[in-house]
Design a protein around this motif. Structure first.
Motif, PDB file in Angstrom:
ATOM      1  N   LYS A 121       1.069  -1.106   0.190  1.00  0.00           N
ATOM      2  CA  LYS A 121       0.056  -0.107  -0.119  1.00  0.00           C
ATOM      3  C   LYS A 121       1.027   1.071  -0.199  1.00  0.00           C
ATOM      4  O   LYS A 121       1.977   1.508   0.918  1.00  0.00           O
ATOM      5  CB  LYS A 121      -1.081   0.011   0.830  1.00  0.00           C
ATOM      6  N   VAL A 122       0.932   1.987  -1.073  1.00  0.00           N
ATOM      7  CA  VAL A 122       1.025   2.990  -1.092  1.00  0.00           C
ATOM      8  C   VAL A 122       0.801   4.450  -0.023  1.00  0.00           C
ATOM      9  O   VAL A 122      -0.361   4.150  -0.337  1.00  0.00           O
ATOM     10  CB  VAL A 122       1.065   3.742  -2.012  1.00  0.00           C
ATOM     11  N   SER A 123       1.394   5.322   0.617  1.00  0.00           N
ATOM     12  CA  SER A 123       0.564   5.589   1.971  1.00  0.00           C
ATOM     13  C   SER A 123       0.987   7.476   0.699  1.00  0.00           C
ATOM     14  O   SER A 123       0.490   8.371   1.090  1.00  0.00           O
ATOM     15  CB  SER A 123       2.098   6.028   2.988  1.00  0.00           C
ATOM     16  N   ASP A 124       2.442   7.599   0.424  1.00  0.00           N
ATOM     17  CA  ASP A 124       2.769   9.118  -0.070  1.00  0.00           C
ATOM     18  C   ASP A 124       2.039   8.983  -1.528  1.00  0.00           C
ATOM     19  O   ASP A 124       2.745   8.541  -2.183  1.00  0.00           O
ATOM     20  CB  ASP A 124       3.597   9.537   0.191  1.00  0.00           C
ATOM     21  N   GLU A 125       0.615   9.939  -1.874  1.00  0.00           N
ATOM     22  CA  GLU A 125       0.569   9.188  -3.022  1.00  0.00           C
ATOM     23  C   GLU A 125       0.945  10.431  -3.992  1.00  0.00           C
ATOM     24  O   GLU A 125       0.932  10.808  -4.918  1.00  0.00           O
ATOM     25  CB  GLU A 125      -1.273   8.690  -2.776  1.00  0.00           C
ATOM     26  N   ALA A 126       0.529  11.878  -2.887  1.00  0.00           N
ATOM     27  CA  ALA A 126       0.663  13.188  -3.583  1.00  0.00           C
ATOM     28  C   ALA A 126      -0.363  13.115  -4.709  1.00  0.00           C
ATOM     29  O   ALA A 126      -0.189  13.927  -5.998  1.00  0.00           O
ATOM     30  CB  ALA A 126       2.691  13.041  -4.197  1.00  0.00           C
ATOM     31  N   LEU A 127      -1.620  12.922  -4.872  1.00  0.00           N
ATOM     32  CA  LEU A 127      -2.235  12.551  -5.871  1.00  0.00           C
ATOM     33  C   LEU A 127      -2.537  14.743  -6.071  1.00  0.00           C
ATOM     34  O   LEU A 127      -2.859  14.587  -7.534  1.00  0.00           O
ATOM     35  CB  LEU A 127      -4.244  12.857  -5.344  1.00  0.00           C
ATOM     36  N   GLU A 128      -2.249  15.241  -5.533  1.00  0.00           N
ATOM     37  CA  GLU A 128      -2.802  16.806  -6.240  1.00  0.00           C
ATOM     38  C   GLU A 128      -0.661  17.346  -6.069  1.00  0.00           C
ATOM     39  O   GLU A 128      -0.230  17.104  -5.209  1.00  0.00           O
ATOM     40  CB  GLU A 128      -3.390  17.728  -4.846  1.00  0.00           C
ATOM     41  N   LYS A 129      -0.908  17.115  -7.097  1.00  0.00           N
ATOM     42  CA  LYS A 129       0.958  18.191  -8.240  1.00  0.00           C
ATOM     43  C   LYS A 129       1.173  19.283  -6.579  1.00  0.00           C
ATOM     44  O   LYS A 129       0.908  20.271  -6.645  1.00  0.00           O
ATOM     45  CB  LYS A 129       0.704  18.576  -9.186  1.00  0.00           C
TER      46      LYS A 129
END
Length: 420
Positions: free
Chosen positions: A223-231
């Motif tokens: 599972k990815v925690s630091d997805e950084a979906l917003e640039k």
């Protein structure tokens, strides 16, 4: 007696086998703590900081009084007469003025310390990436071994089904041989996965700073925690990167070096004082002392000082250009890492859909093949698609974790990164 020895020997073998087969289970935080203490790259970077701190003390020592002691004894003979001379005493020198040359050298040394500290953070960031990569590779290797064993069971079941149909005259020999080859290939992949597991264990042991091989197992969800979906603000992230901070410190070092070089055009002023005893017998009894000021100013050195300033300016300009280049490179790396992370996250979702579809098709096709509703060639293609989908989904999840690790490293985060 023989019975007791046999029991003892058997017990020894059981204990040895248990110890040899025991696995050490580690979490990500366990690996981080061990690497922080034992990794040789971090130890080397820490010692580099200590060297720069010592260099600063060496440079700053010129600002303090310099006191020397002396003790001498000599014998001279002239015209048949022998004369003994004994002397001991103290002399001291104190720098009074050098136009800020020494103080600027001290400030330059402080910037070297900062550069080493930033270099330590950069090293920690690199170690984190390698450690995280090794951790993910072992996590993937463990899961791959499970998948290959599952595929082996599928292939074995397929062979059993095809064997029954072949013996009943419902399937041709080519189908049977194909199923046998698929089972052999699945067995090979199990053996290959086991060997790959040991390589991944070795890699993680290295990145934790251990020297002895032990059997390891890691625990964590894919599972990815630091997805950084917003640039995020990439320039803001770049400003806090230790690699860029190192170049900034190097630029500041060059600036203080220019100031120190300019101070060479000004005179230097020092105070000197001394006290000693001198005489022809030991201990000597004649008291002597001296005190004064020393003013020094080189008048001609063939353009040495001017050349030193020009060189210092060139170093500063180079450091400034290197800083700008590093900033541009870090921003580009952040852009690439963020894109790779988003691509990897979306790929996980897509491969999950493919896996679900492949599993459903496999269940339907197996039932159809058992009833003779589809041919072997169609059924085995669906089975192969299922095998490929399982592996592709594992690769996608592992690649997402690796992309996350690269994103965190691009931000300059160290082993102490809070989220992982």
């Amino acid at each position: 007696m023989r019975l007791k020895l046999s029991i003892f020997f058997l017990s020894f073998l059981i204990i040895a086998a248990f110890e040899a087969g025991a696995e050490e289970t580690l979490t990500w935080q366990d690996c981080v703590r061990q690497a922080a203490l034992n990794h040789p790259d971090l130890i080397s970077a820490q010692e580099s900081i200590k060297q720069e701190q010592a260099d600063k003390k060496i440079t700053a020592s010129a600002l303090f009084p310099q006191i020397d002691s002396n003790l001498s004894g000599s014998t001279a003979k002239a015209s048949g007469a022998t004369t003994d001379t004994y002397t001991y005493g103290l002399t001291g020198t104190q720098l009074l003025f050098d136009a800020g040359k020494t103080s600027n050298n001290v400030k330059a040394a402080e910037e070297n310390i900062k550069a080493s500290e930033h270099d330590f953070k950069f090293t920690s960031s690199e170690v984190r990436l390698r450690l995280r990569t090794a951790f993910i590779n072992l996590l993937k290797a463990q899961k791959l071994l499970d998948i290959t064993q599952e595929i082996y069971n599928i292939r074995r079941g397929n062979l059993e089904l095809i064997t029954l149909r072949y013996e009943s005259g419902l399937e041709h020999k080519g189908a049977l041989m194909n199923a046998q080859a698929n089972l052999a290939d699945a067995e090979f992949e199990v053996h290959q996965a086991k060997r790959g597991l040991q390589v991944s264990q070795r890699q993680l042991i290295k990145e934790m700073g251990r020297s002895k091989f032990t059997s390891l197992r890691v625990e964590e969800e894919f599972k990815v925690s630091d997805e950084a979906l917003e640039k995020p603000d990439l320039e803001g992230l770049a400003a806090g990167n230790p690699s860029l901070a190192k170049f900034t410190s190097q630029k500041n070092f060059a600036l203080f070096s220019i100031k120190a070089a300019r101070a060479e055009f000004f005179p230097g002023l020092s105070a000197e004082a001394g006290a000693n005893k001198r005489g022809s017998k030991w201990p000597p009894e004649d008291d002597r002392w001296n005190a004064g000021l020393v003013l020094s100013l080189p008048l001609f050195e063939g353009g040495l000082r001017r050349a030193q300033i020009e060189r210092a300016k060139a170093i500063y300009n180079q450091a400034e250009a290197d800083e700008q280049s590093a900033k541009d490179g870090i921003i580009l790396t952040l852009e690439q890492a963020w894109k790779a992370l988003q691509d990897a996250l979306e790929t996980v979702g897509v491969q999950n859909r493919f896996l679900e579809a492949a599993e459903e098709r496999s269940r339907i096709a197996e039932a159809q093949y058992s009833l003779g509703m589809i041919q072997f060639d169609n059924w085995i293609i669906i089975q192969d698609n299922l095998v490929g989908a399982k592996k592709a989904f594992l690769d996608a999840r592992a690649n997402a974790l690796l992309a996350e690790a690269s994103w965190i490293q691009a931000k300059g985060e160290t082993l102490e990164y809070a989220q992982k």
